[in-house]
Scaffold this motif. Sequence first.
Motif, PDB file in Angstrom:
ATOM      1  N   TYR A  72       0.859  -1.185   0.000  1.00  0.00           N
ATOM      2  CA  TYR A  72       0.000   0.000   0.000  1.00  0.00           C
ATOM      3  C   TYR A  72       0.896   1.235   0.000  1.00  0.00           C
ATOM      4  CZ  TYR A  72      -3.873   3.051   1.317  1.00  0.00           C
ATOM      5  OH  TYR A  72      -4.822   4.039   1.340  1.00  0.00           O
ATOM      6  N   ASP A 104      -5.156  -1.473   3.108  1.00  0.00           N
ATOM      7  CA  ASP A 104      -4.212  -2.035   4.068  1.00  0.00           C
ATOM      8  C   ASP A 104      -4.775  -1.864   5.473  1.00  0.00           C
ATOM      9  OD1 ASP A 104      -1.922  -3.290   4.947  1.00  0.00           O
ATOM     10  OD2 ASP A 104      -0.622  -1.560   4.702  1.00  0.00           O
ATOM     11  N   GLU A 119      -7.312  -0.172  -3.493  1.00  0.00           N
ATOM     12  CA  GLU A 119      -6.202  -0.805  -2.797  1.00  0.00           C
ATOM     13  C   GLU A 119      -6.407  -0.479  -1.326  1.00  0.00           C
ATOM     14  OE1 GLU A 119      -2.493   0.834  -4.225  1.00  0.00           O
ATOM     15  OE2 GLU A 119      -3.307   2.851  -4.245  1.00  0.00           O
TER      16      GLU A 119
END
Length: 144
Positions: A35, A72, A70
Motif C-alpha cells: 500500500y 491495508d 487498494e
Amino acid sequence: MSISIDQIYDDFAFLDEWEERYRYIIDLGAGLPAYPEEARDAAHKVQGCVSQVWLNSTIREGADPTITYEGDSDSHIVKGLVAIVLALYSGRRASEILAIDADGVLKRLGLDEHLTPQRANGLRSMIKRIRMEAATVAEAAPAS
C-alpha cells in the motif's frame, strides 16, 4: 492480488474449520500488494474501524466509471478482511458496486457469525465507505 470473490467462496467451502478459515483470511491479507505510504493519511483512513484501515481508489472516467481499490490494515486478520472487500468491489463499475448485496456475501461466507462485533463493524465501515464513494461517482458521471 487477483483473487475473485467466487474463488474465496470456493476456498471457504473447502475449509471445514473456522481456525483454517481465519488462517486463510490472514493469508489473503498477506497477499495484498504494498500500500502506498503517501495514502496512509486521515483522508484514506476508514472511520469506524478499531484497527487502522486505509482505502485508496482510482476512478476511470466514463458514464459508469470503474473504481479500483487498494487497501491495508495494521491488523493481520483485518488486512485479510480488506482483501475480501477488494475482491468483492475493486475493478467494478460504480453501478455494480451499488448493486452488490454485501450482507448476503457476509452471510454466505459466515463472516456475520464468526467475527467479533468490533471487526464486523469495521468491515461494515469499509463497505459503507466504498458504497458512498460509488454513489458519489455515479452521480457525478456524465450521462451516456
